[in-house]
Write a protein that holds these residues in place. Structure first.
Motif, mmCIF file in Angstrom:
data_model
loop_
_atom_site.group_PDB
_atom_site.id
_atom_site.type_symbol
_atom_site.label_atom_id
_atom_site.label_comp_id
_atom_site.label_asym_id
_atom_site.label_seq_id
_atom_site.Cartn_x
_atom_site.Cartn_y
_atom_site.Cartn_z
ATOM 1 N N VAL A 267 1.203 -0.781 0.059
ATOM 2 C CA VAL A 267 0.406 -0.009 0.634
ATOM 3 C C VAL A 267 0.056 1.899 0.165
ATOM 4 C CG1 VAL A 267 -1.638 1.538 1.161
ATOM 5 C CG2 VAL A 267 -2.098 -1.268 1.184
ATOM 6 N N VAL A 268 2.047 1.199 0.718
ATOM 7 C CA VAL A 268 3.206 2.418 0.718
ATOM 8 C C VAL A 268 4.107 2.223 -0.736
ATOM 9 C CG1 VAL A 268 4.395 2.981 2.271
ATOM 10 C CG2 VAL A 268 3.297 2.335 3.095
ATOM 11 N N TYR A 269 4.630 0.998 -1.014
ATOM 12 C CA TYR A 269 5.667 1.365 -1.762
ATOM 13 C C TYR A 269 5.083 0.841 -3.166
ATOM 14 C CZ TYR A 269 9.082 1.887 1.722
ATOM 15 O OH TYR A 269 10.330 2.684 2.625
ATOM 16 N N GLN A 270 5.467 1.513 -4.096
ATOM 17 C CA GLN A 270 5.463 0.646 -5.307
ATOM 18 C C GLN A 270 6.300 -0.001 -5.495
ATOM 19 O OE1 GLN A 270 5.044 4.237 -8.223
ATOM 20 N NE2 GLN A 270 5.288 2.671 -10.302
ATOM 21 N N THR A 271 7.260 -0.149 -5.457
ATOM 22 C CA THR A 271 8.163 -1.709 -5.831
ATOM 23 C C THR A 271 9.704 -0.884 -4.743
ATOM 24 O OG1 THR A 271 9.976 -0.233 -6.929
ATOM 25 C CG2 THR A 271 8.353 -0.707 -8.218
ATOM 26 N N ALA A 272 9.644 -2.607 -4.187
ATOM 27 C CA ALA A 272 11.180 -2.526 -2.732
ATOM 28 C C ALA A 272 11.328 -3.738 -2.869
ATOM 29 C CB ALA A 272 9.994 -2.916 -1.792
ATOM 30 N N GLU A 273 12.768 -4.010 -2.627
ATOM 31 C CA GLU A 273 13.426 -5.289 -2.959
ATOM 32 C C GLU A 273 14.011 -5.150 -1.578
ATOM 33 O OE1 GLU A 273 17.039 -6.384 -5.539
ATOM 34 O OE2 GLU A 273 15.207 -6.061 -6.481
ATOM 35 N N VAL A 274 14.579 -5.918 -0.681
ATOM 36 C CA VAL A 274 15.079 -6.518 0.148
ATOM 37 C C VAL A 274 16.404 -7.613 -0.003
ATOM 38 C CG1 VAL A 274 14.990 -6.873 2.679
ATOM 39 C CG2 VAL A 274 13.122 -5.957 1.964
ATOM 40 N N SER A 275 17.395 -6.752 0.536
ATOM 41 C CA SER A 275 18.526 -8.089 0.202
ATOM 42 C C SER A 275 19.607 -7.722 1.255
ATOM 43 C CB SER A 275 19.543 -7.762 -0.795
ATOM 44 O OG SER A 275 20.517 -6.368 -0.816
ATOM 45 N N LEU A 276 19.945 -8.861 1.819
ATOM 46 C CA LEU A 276 20.355 -9.190 2.967
ATOM 47 C C LEU A 276 21.877 -9.227 3.128
ATOM 48 C CD1 LEU A 276 18.186 -11.948 4.711
ATOM 49 C CD2 LEU A 276 18.336 -8.931 5.375
ATOM 50 N N GLY A 277 23.167 -8.607 3.755
ATOM 51 C CA GLY A 277 24.687 -8.297 3.216
ATOM 52 C C GLY A 277 24.915 -8.575 4.899
ATOM 53 N N SER A 278 26.351 -8.584 4.581
ATOM 54 C CA SER A 278 27.347 -8.566 5.853
ATOM 55 C C SER A 278 26.173 -9.913 6.544
ATOM 56 C CB SER A 278 27.562 -7.174 6.261
ATOM 57 O OG SER A 278 27.786 -6.508 5.006
ATOM 58 N N THR A 279 25.666 -10.642 6.211
ATOM 59 C CA THR A 279 25.607 -12.255 6.837
ATOM 60 C C THR A 279 27.019 -12.776 7.562
ATOM 61 O OG1 THR A 279 24.098 -12.072 4.975
ATOM 62 C CG2 THR A 279 23.731 -13.693 7.157
ATOM 63 N N GLU A 280 26.471 -12.747 8.796
ATOM 64 C CA GLU A 280 27.187 -13.419 9.527
ATOM 65 C C GLU A 280 26.546 -14.893 10.117
ATOM 66 O OE1 GLU A 280 29.801 -11.176 12.387
ATOM 67 O OE2 GLU A 280 30.450 -10.034 10.962
ATOM 68 N N ILE A 281 26.623 -16.225 10.338
ATOM 69 C CA ILE A 281 25.678 -16.626 11.297
ATOM 70 C C ILE A 281 26.333 -18.429 11.779
ATOM 71 C CG2 ILE A 281 24.587 -18.896 10.500
ATOM 72 C CD1 ILE A 281 24.303 -18.341 7.539
ATOM 73 N N GLN A 282 25.597 -17.864 12.902
ATOM 74 C CA GLN A 282 26.011 -18.160 13.798
ATOM 75 C C GLN A 282 25.163 -20.162 14.359
ATOM 76 O OE1 GLN A 282 28.467 -17.443 17.076
ATOM 77 N NE2 GLN A 282 29.462 -15.777 15.292
ATOM 78 N N ILE A 283 25.562 -20.957 14.400
ATOM 79 C CA ILE A 283 25.094 -22.063 14.468
ATOM 80 C C ILE A 283 25.530 -22.655 16.457
ATOM 81 C CG2 ILE A 283 24.343 -24.504 14.018
ATOM 82 C CD1 ILE A 283 25.230 -23.154 11.153
ATOM 83 N N ASP A 284 24.494 -22.617 16.390
ATOM 84 C CA ASP A 284 25.124 -23.558 17.856
ATOM 85 C C ASP A 284 26.069 -24.671 17.733
ATOM 86 O OD1 ASP A 284 22.505 -25.035 17.819
ATOM 87 O OD2 ASP A 284 22.430 -25.090 20.161
ATOM 88 N N PRO A 285 26.260 -25.093 19.063
ATOM 89 C CA PRO A 285 27.220 -26.581 18.880
ATOM 90 C C PRO A 285 25.803 -27.748 18.422
ATOM 91 C CG PRO A 285 27.993 -25.343 20.581
ATOM 92 C CD PRO A 285 27.261 -24.221 19.989
ATOM 93 N N ALA A 286 24.825 -27.467 18.704
ATOM 94 C CA ALA A 286 23.545 -28.601 19.598
ATOM 95 C C ALA A 286 23.202 -28.765 17.376
ATOM 96 C CB ALA A 286 23.034 -28.659 20.340
ATOM 97 N N GLY A 287 23.131 -28.053 16.977
ATOM 98 C CA GLY A 287 22.874 -27.385 15.183
ATOM 99 C C GLY A 287 21.026 -26.552 15.278
ATOM 100 N N MET A 288 21.176 -26.860 16.677
ATOM 101 C CA MET A 288 19.167 -26.476 16.750
ATOM 102 C C MET A 288 18.884 -25.028 16.524
ATOM 103 S SD MET A 288 18.592 -29.856 16.181
ATOM 104 C CE MET A 288 16.597 -30.211 16.212
ATOM 105 N N THR A 289 19.580 -24.550 16.484
ATOM 106 C CA THR A 289 19.952 -22.814 17.023
ATOM 107 C C THR A 289 20.474 -21.981 16.006
ATOM 108 O OG1 THR A 289 20.679 -23.006 18.710
ATOM 109 C CG2 THR A 289 18.479 -22.921 18.698
ATOM 110 N N ALA A 290 19.994 -21.364 15.994
ATOM 111 C CA ALA A 290 21.127 -20.335 14.967
ATOM 112 C C ALA A 290 20.826 -18.816 14.936
ATOM 113 C CB ALA A 290 21.240 -20.418 13.417
ATOM 114 N N GLU A 291 21.854 -17.954 14.863
ATOM 115 C CA GLU A 291 21.433 -16.281 15.180
ATOM 116 C C GLU A 291 22.451 -15.978 14.037
ATOM 117 O OE1 GLU A 291 21.914 -14.109 18.526
ATOM 118 O OE2 GLU A 291 22.883 -12.883 17.684
#
Length: 172
Positions: free
Chosen positions: A96-120
């Motif tokens: 309703v507000v935007y005619q066009t919009a695009e989101v890109s995620l950059g400078s991404t850092e991924i931290q996965i917990d040792p159990a491999g079940m959660t991530a930030e």
């Protein structure tokens, strides 16, 4: 000669197993794929004018991307959203507000917990868009996403979009 057949089958199985492990995506790649899916889901373009169609598409995508109880906090608009349906409604309303919009995620850092079940995931969301009747604008916002692995799939549990930093902002 018949004794070699079982040994050959075992060797072939070991080679196929090793190849499957090497060719399967890592957990980090699977999370990055989920982030790309999110980028595509929230895109607004001129071709998608019907809000009901947009809402249906977003709800379907968000069912794969977010947990049912997912939440989002967006500092720029001072709003907290609770639940996947509320997130889908907000993403639909953005058209309703935007005619066009695009989101890109950059400078991404991924931290996965040792159990491999959660991530930030910490990243910079670059939002490029034009409000109806305005020029294209580009903003960069720091984001933090928390994900959980549910039934073998990474899903976003919470998203926090921090305020953009202005020149001379010392972080206070």
């Amino acid at each position: 000669m018949k004794r070699w057949i079982p040994l050959g089958l075992i060797a072939a199985g070991a080679v196929l197993g090793a190849a499957a492990l090497l060719l399967s995506p890592s957990e980090e790649e699977r999370i990055r794929d989920r982030l790309t899916q999110l980028e595509n889901a929230v895109r607004i373009d001129d071709g998608e004018r019907n809000p009901l169609v947009r809402h249906g598409r977003i709800r379907g995508e968000f069912a794969e991307i977010f947990t049912k109880e997912a939440s989002a906090r967006i500092a720029e608009i001072g709003d907290s959203l609770r639940g996947r349906d509320e997130l889908a409604n907000a993403a639909t309303q953005a058209a309703v507000v935007y005619q066009t919009a695009e989101v890109s995620l950059g400078s991404t850092e991924i931290q996965i917990d040792p159990a491999g079940m959660t991530a930030e995931v910490t990243a910079t969301a670059t939002v490029t868009g034009a409000r109806h009747g305005h020029e294209v604008r580009r903003d960069e916002l720091p984001v933090v996403l928390r994900l959980e692995k549910i039934d073998g799939e990474w899903k976003i549990v919470s998203a926090t979009v921090h305020p953009r930093h202005t020149p001379g902002d010392d972080g206070r």
